[in-house]
Enzyme design. Structure first.
Site, mmCIF file in Angstrom:
data_model
loop_
_atom_site.group_PDB
_atom_site.id
_atom_site.type_symbol
_atom_site.label_atom_id
_atom_site.label_comp_id
_atom_site.label_asym_id
_atom_site.label_seq_id
_atom_site.Cartn_x
_atom_site.Cartn_y
_atom_site.Cartn_z
ATOM 1 N N ASP A 129 55.676 64.807 47.675
ATOM 2 C CA ASP A 129 55.558 65.671 49.004
ATOM 3 C C ASP A 129 56.617 65.815 50.205
ATOM 4 O OD1 ASP A 129 53.263 66.482 47.794
ATOM 5 O OD2 ASP A 129 51.862 65.690 48.338
ATOM 6 N N ASP A 148 51.899 73.716 46.652
ATOM 7 C CA ASP A 148 50.483 73.362 48.137
ATOM 8 C C ASP A 148 50.434 74.471 48.787
ATOM 9 O OD1 ASP A 148 49.930 69.989 46.605
ATOM 10 O OD2 ASP A 148 51.160 69.586 48.565
#
EC number: 3.4.23.36
Length: 172
Positions: A129, A148
């Site tokens: 991330d 995401d």
């Protein structure tokens, strides 16, 4: 399964989603010092402190949920279950010819993002991330990635399409 323009479109959206996600993660892994247990890692402000790039390896799901599960449960919840669900959704959009174009794009984006994150869990044992948004405390996100973004965008499109269809039925 007959290979049609519709099928090509589905696989093209899925593939582009995966490629964009994986390329962005490769760039982040190679250029941004990761956060570890002993280091906060590199934080690169893109737009002051409102939009920041960093490198965080997430062993859980959304916002790290599930990272403290025992290994067997984590395998089931973060790998097996998502693969099964993604397979069912893919089968559904390939066989149901009544799905509107926006929903088809949304489902394909969700599948592509899901596959990209599952791939990371299989290959790296975690998901990379790197985006963080903080609009002065008014709106703050967890740390997320392009997969995401694809999943979230797909969900918003599905919600919008669903609400639009419901409103249209109510006015008829």
């Amino acid at each position: 399964m007959k290979f049609t323009k519709r099928t090509l479109y589905i696989f093209l959206v899925i593939t582009i989603t995966i490629v964009v996600d994986q390329v962005s993660k490769i760039i982040v892994r190679e250029t941004i010092e990761p956060r570890t247990e002993i280091s906060i890692g590199e934080r690169i402000p893109v737009i002051e402190d409102m939009f920041i790039l960093m490198n965080v390896e997430n062993t859980g799901a959304f916002l790290g949920m599930g990272s403290d599960l025992n290994p067997t449960l984590r395998l089931i919840v973060l790998l097996i279950l998502p693969i099964v669900v993604l397979g069912f959704v893919l089968r559904h959009i390939l066989t149901d010819k009544t799905i509107d174009p926006w929903s088809l794009f949304a489902f394909s984006s969700i599948i592509g993002g899901g596959i990209a994150n599952v791939y990371d869990r299989i290959v790296y044992g975690s998901v990379t991330d790197f985006f963080y948004i903080d609009l002065g405390g008014i709106f703050r996100t967890g740390i997320f990635n392009m997969a995401d973004v694809s999943v979230t965008t797909g969900m918003f499109i599905l919600l919008f399409v669903s609400l639009s269809k419901k409103k249209k039925k109510e006015t008829e």
